[in-house]
Design a protein around this motif. Sequence first.
Motif, mmCIF file in Angstrom:
data_model
loop_
_atom_site.group_PDB
_atom_site.id
_atom_site.type_symbol
_atom_site.label_atom_id
_atom_site.label_comp_id
_atom_site.label_asym_id
_atom_site.label_seq_id
_atom_site.Cartn_x
_atom_site.Cartn_y
_atom_site.Cartn_z
ATOM 1 N N ARG A 54 12.811 6.563 -4.025
ATOM 2 C CA ARG A 54 11.493 5.950 -4.254
ATOM 3 C C ARG A 54 10.869 5.428 -2.970
ATOM 4 N NH1 ARG A 54 12.873 1.718 -8.868
ATOM 5 N NH2 ARG A 54 14.674 1.439 -7.513
ATOM 6 N N GLU A 55 10.957 6.209 -1.892
ATOM 7 C CA GLU A 55 10.245 5.849 -0.678
ATOM 8 C C GLU A 55 8.737 5.993 -0.927
ATOM 9 O OE1 GLU A 55 11.394 4.554 1.971
ATOM 10 O OE2 GLU A 55 13.518 4.702 1.435
ATOM 11 N N PRO A 56 7.920 4.994 -0.571
ATOM 12 C CA PRO A 56 6.489 5.028 -0.925
ATOM 13 C C PRO A 56 5.737 6.217 -0.355
ATOM 14 C CG PRO A 56 7.148 2.824 -0.248
ATOM 15 C CD PRO A 56 8.297 3.722 0.068
ATOM 16 N N GLU A 57 6.085 6.675 0.866
ATOM 17 C CA GLU A 57 5.316 7.762 1.463
ATOM 18 C C GLU A 57 5.542 9.087 0.760
ATOM 19 O OE1 GLU A 57 9.191 7.390 3.783
ATOM 20 O OE2 GLU A 57 7.644 6.062 2.982
ATOM 21 N N LEU A 58 6.517 9.158 -0.166
ATOM 22 C CA LEU A 58 6.796 10.397 -0.881
ATOM 23 C C LEU A 58 6.498 10.278 -2.370
ATOM 24 C CD1 LEU A 58 10.087 11.489 0.906
ATOM 25 C CD2 LEU A 58 7.863 12.573 1.084
ATOM 26 N N GLU A 59 5.727 9.283 -2.754
ATOM 27 C CA GLU A 59 5.330 9.163 -4.158
ATOM 28 C C GLU A 59 4.279 10.210 -4.483
ATOM 29 O OE1 GLU A 59 6.482 7.308 -6.568
ATOM 30 O OE2 GLU A 59 7.976 6.290 -5.334
ATOM 31 N N GLU A 60 4.515 10.969 -5.543
ATOM 32 C CA GLU A 60 3.556 12.010 -5.904
ATOM 33 C C GLU A 60 2.336 11.467 -6.630
ATOM 34 O OE1 GLU A 60 6.747 12.194 -9.179
ATOM 35 O OE2 GLU A 60 6.435 11.391 -7.165
ATOM 36 N N GLU A 61 2.458 10.300 -7.249
ATOM 37 C CA GLU A 61 1.321 9.620 -7.865
ATOM 38 C C GLU A 61 1.158 8.295 -7.144
ATOM 39 O OE1 GLU A 61 -0.641 10.913 -10.084
ATOM 40 O OE2 GLU A 61 0.532 12.716 -10.519
ATOM 41 N N ASP A 62 0.124 8.204 -6.303
ATOM 42 C CA ASP A 62 0.032 7.043 -5.431
ATOM 43 C C ASP A 62 -1.432 6.676 -5.215
ATOM 44 O OD1 ASP A 62 1.061 5.023 -3.813
ATOM 45 O OD2 ASP A 62 0.839 6.218 -1.996
ATOM 46 N N LEU A 63 -1.690 5.391 -5.138
ATOM 47 C CA LEU A 63 -3.024 4.873 -4.850
ATOM 48 C C LEU A 63 -2.870 3.778 -3.811
ATOM 49 C CD1 LEU A 63 -6.078 4.919 -5.618
ATOM 50 C CD2 LEU A 63 -5.584 3.041 -7.179
ATOM 51 N N THR A 64 -3.454 3.966 -2.636
ATOM 52 C CA THR A 64 -3.350 2.999 -1.549
ATOM 53 C C THR A 64 -4.743 2.633 -1.067
ATOM 54 O OG1 THR A 64 -3.159 4.757 0.114
ATOM 55 C CG2 THR A 64 -1.112 3.882 -0.811
ATOM 56 N N ALA A 65 -4.834 1.461 -0.459
ATOM 57 C CA ALA A 65 -6.093 0.988 0.124
ATOM 58 C C ALA A 65 -5.779 0.342 1.463
ATOM 59 C CB ALA A 65 -6.789 -0.014 -0.798
ATOM 60 N N ALA A 66 -6.657 0.574 2.427
ATOM 61 C CA ALA A 66 -6.472 -0.001 3.760
ATOM 62 C C ALA A 66 -7.835 -0.379 4.319
ATOM 63 C CB ALA A 66 -5.773 0.993 4.690
ATOM 64 N N ILE A 67 -7.865 -1.461 5.107
ATOM 65 C CA ILE A 67 -9.091 -1.941 5.743
ATOM 66 C C ILE A 67 -8.932 -1.788 7.246
ATOM 67 C CG2 ILE A 67 -10.599 -3.924 6.134
ATOM 68 C CD1 ILE A 67 -9.848 -4.985 3.418
ATOM 69 N N ALA A 68 -9.876 -1.106 7.873
ATOM 70 C CA ALA A 68 -9.883 -0.920 9.327
ATOM 71 C C ALA A 68 -11.328 -0.953 9.802
ATOM 72 C CB ALA A 68 -9.212 0.401 9.717
ATOM 73 N N ASN A 69 -11.571 -1.812 10.790
ATOM 74 C CA ASN A 69 -12.905 -1.939 11.376
ATOM 75 C C ASN A 69 -13.967 -2.268 10.325
ATOM 76 O OD1 ASN A 69 -11.868 -1.253 13.933
ATOM 77 N ND2 ASN A 69 -12.054 0.939 13.466
ATOM 78 N N GLY A 70 -13.597 -3.140 9.389
ATOM 79 C CA GLY A 70 -14.544 -3.557 8.358
ATOM 80 C C GLY A 70 -14.828 -2.514 7.301
ATOM 81 N N ARG A 71 -13.996 -1.446 7.216
ATOM 82 C CA ARG A 71 -14.234 -0.364 6.267
ATOM 83 C C ARG A 71 -13.017 -0.220 5.359
ATOM 84 N NH1 ARG A 71 -17.520 4.197 6.157
ATOM 85 N NH2 ARG A 71 -16.687 6.006 5.054
ATOM 86 N N LEU A 72 -13.248 -0.222 4.075
ATOM 87 C CA LEU A 72 -12.187 -0.072 3.085
ATOM 88 C C LEU A 72 -12.039 1.406 2.724
ATOM 89 C CD1 LEU A 72 -10.146 -1.211 0.987
ATOM 90 C CD2 LEU A 72 -12.068 -1.386 -0.605
ATOM 91 N N THR A 73 -10.824 1.921 2.867
ATOM 92 C CA THR A 73 -10.540 3.312 2.522
ATOM 93 C C THR A 73 -9.501 3.328 1.407
ATOM 94 O OG1 THR A 73 -10.975 4.044 4.783
ATOM 95 C CG2 THR A 73 -9.759 5.544 3.364
ATOM 96 N N VAL A 74 -9.843 3.941 0.299
ATOM 97 C CA VAL A 74 -8.957 4.083 -0.851
ATOM 98 C C VAL A 74 -8.519 5.541 -0.928
ATOM 99 C CG1 VAL A 74 -8.706 3.814 -3.340
ATOM 100 C CG2 VAL A 74 -10.146 2.220 -2.060
ATOM 101 N N THR A 75 -7.202 5.759 -0.926
ATOM 102 C CA THR A 75 -6.654 7.113 -0.952
ATOM 103 C C THR A 75 -5.812 7.293 -2.203
ATOM 104 O OG1 THR A 75 -6.578 7.142 1.466
ATOM 105 C CG2 THR A 75 -5.305 8.819 0.324
ATOM 106 N N ARG A 76 -6.100 8.351 -2.932
ATOM 107 C CA ARG A 76 -5.348 8.662 -4.150
ATOM 108 C C ARG A 76 -4.672 10.018 -3.995
ATOM 109 N NH1 ARG A 76 -6.542 11.615 -9.020
ATOM 110 N NH2 ARG A 76 -5.296 10.872 -10.772
ATOM 111 N N ARG A 77 -3.364 10.041 -4.270
ATOM 112 C CA ARG A 77 -2.613 11.297 -4.269
ATOM 113 C C ARG A 77 -2.090 11.537 -5.678
ATOM 114 N NH1 ARG A 77 1.696 11.485 0.184
ATOM 115 N NH2 ARG A 77 2.636 9.833 -1.083
ATOM 116 N N SER A 78 -2.273 12.733 -6.164
ATOM 117 C CA SER A 78 -1.901 13.012 -7.544
ATOM 118 C C SER A 78 -1.577 14.489 -7.691
ATOM 119 C CB SER A 78 -3.040 12.628 -8.496
ATOM 120 O OG SER A 78 -2.731 12.986 -9.823
ATOM 121 N N LEU A 79 -0.651 14.787 -8.628
ATOM 122 C CA LEU A 79 -0.346 16.172 -8.946
ATOM 123 C C LEU A 79 -1.364 16.763 -9.910
ATOM 124 C CD1 LEU A 79 3.546 16.078 -9.383
ATOM 125 C CD2 LEU A 79 2.206 16.629 -7.360
#
Length: 578
Positions: free
Chosen positions: A518-543
């Motif tokens: 269950r390492e997070p970088e290898l989750e096949e169903e994953d939703l992450t969010a990150a803030i950089a330079n005042g910009r929110l990026t939401v990334t969804r990975r799904s089968l």
Amino acid sequence: MTRTLASLDLAPVLPLWLLLVLAAVALAALIPALVRRARGAWWRALAFLLVLGALANPRLVQQTRETRPDIALLVTDRSASTEVGDRAAAIEAARAAIEARAGRLPDLELRTVVAEEGGNQGTRLFAAAERALADIPRARLAGVIAITDGQVHDVPRSWPGDAPFHVLLPGRQGETDRRLRVIEAPGFGIVGRSVDIRLMVEDLGVAAAQPGGPVRLTLRRDGAAPRTETVPAGREHRIAIPIERGGPSVVEITAEERPGEVSTLNNTAVVAINGVRDRLRVLLVSGEPHAGERTWRRLLKADPNVDLVHFTILRPPEKDDLTPLNELALIAFPVRELFQQKLRDFDLIVFDRFSNRGILPPQYLRNIADYVRQGGALLMSVGPEFTGPSSLAATPLGTVLPARPVPGSGAVAETAFRAQVTEAGLRHPVTEGLAGANPAADAAATWGRWYRYLRADARGGNVILGAPGGSPLLITDRVQEGRVALLLSDQIWLWSRGHDGGGPQAELLRRIAHWLMREPELEEEDLTAAIANGRLTVTRRSLADAAPPEVTVTAPDGTVTRRTPERTGVAARSRTCP
């Protein structure tokens, strides 16, 4: 205002000390003449004075001076915390009033600077003030006035210079607020152990004078079901957080609202703890010897962070012919210690071409199945032994396996073929982007060939590698809290030998093992969010190949933003939303 001043300035031709010596000599020559009242003494004195005056070189200096006004600096806080309630309006009214009053002072210049929102760095009010002070001569600095809500994150130990510093805080008399303050939170934690978060619930304002009562905290980790704890207000408290998997775990802690408090924004704190594995404990159980057995051992022993326990079982545990131990080439397999007492000490169990010819009792196989259901990881690489009556699929362990071999003699297929990444495998992080893989489901792979696979019926999970005729080759599956991976061929070792060009055996098995744990970088169903330079990026990975759902983002001030994500990758199905 302009003023003209006149003054007498001396620019002596000779050094000052020499002029003083000459004056002393002249005085010594004049004193006897003046005492005897000799004729011409005063004329000689006047001559000496004229000579010394000429050597002193006096000049009349006329100056025109322009008076420069003093400079005052006004720093206005415009960070996100000033938007709470009516603070922004109060700050703006104070700024306008100060500028109006300063404009009526003739000898004062007021300069205004704005401290903007600093994002993850907080309110950088003093940094903005120091940038403005770089253009102001310290001799002309009259003082600094800061209009802020008091939430400043770059307060220096001492204020540079001797100019006064004034602070205006917007607010009302009698205000109260509750704040959750994280005193210490570890950035890392060992998987399988617990870490402590030190925190304190503080009641500010009028509430600070009242004795602290119990406060209910709500804890939520990685979006799981919340749990509650009761802590005393105004006192430090420790919360134990168990680290259950590798990678980052996000812990959200919320203190219950106090009636009448100014804002509930600071009632919540978010802590990210990165889980690391101390050492990976792997149990490798081999059945009949084959060419790939040494490859498994070399692969697992190559990682210094792996504690490998490897057994090749060739005799049943109940077989005992009373041969002395010092004469035995083979020892009885410690099944009770491994599969009953210490089973849960292992992070991963690997079965390599193991068949159950009465070697493991059904109770121990049932223990392994329960170990998987309760969060364990199982990897099986099978060959012809997976068919027939001794197959593990026919034991209690078969209840957690994602496939069963087809009945009959046609279960074993011996023909040259290249493993094919399936449509689901192109999106699955275990097989996505492997070197030599087919770029599309209908394209051909370029890695080395294998020569045997098992025909099986997939009962669940995701088929990410396929064999000819649509037969599954590698299946990953989740079984309650645990995970299982089933490789329906015993010839992946050909890749490590470089046969027919070889293939990414080490990378594929590494990804399988990390996905099982269950390492997070290898989750096949994953939703992450990150803030950089005042910009929110939401990334969804799904089968799933369906259209991505709408993303709803709620800002700290309660503003709700809805965006439809865009596809940014075909293989990974990664979608971002600014």
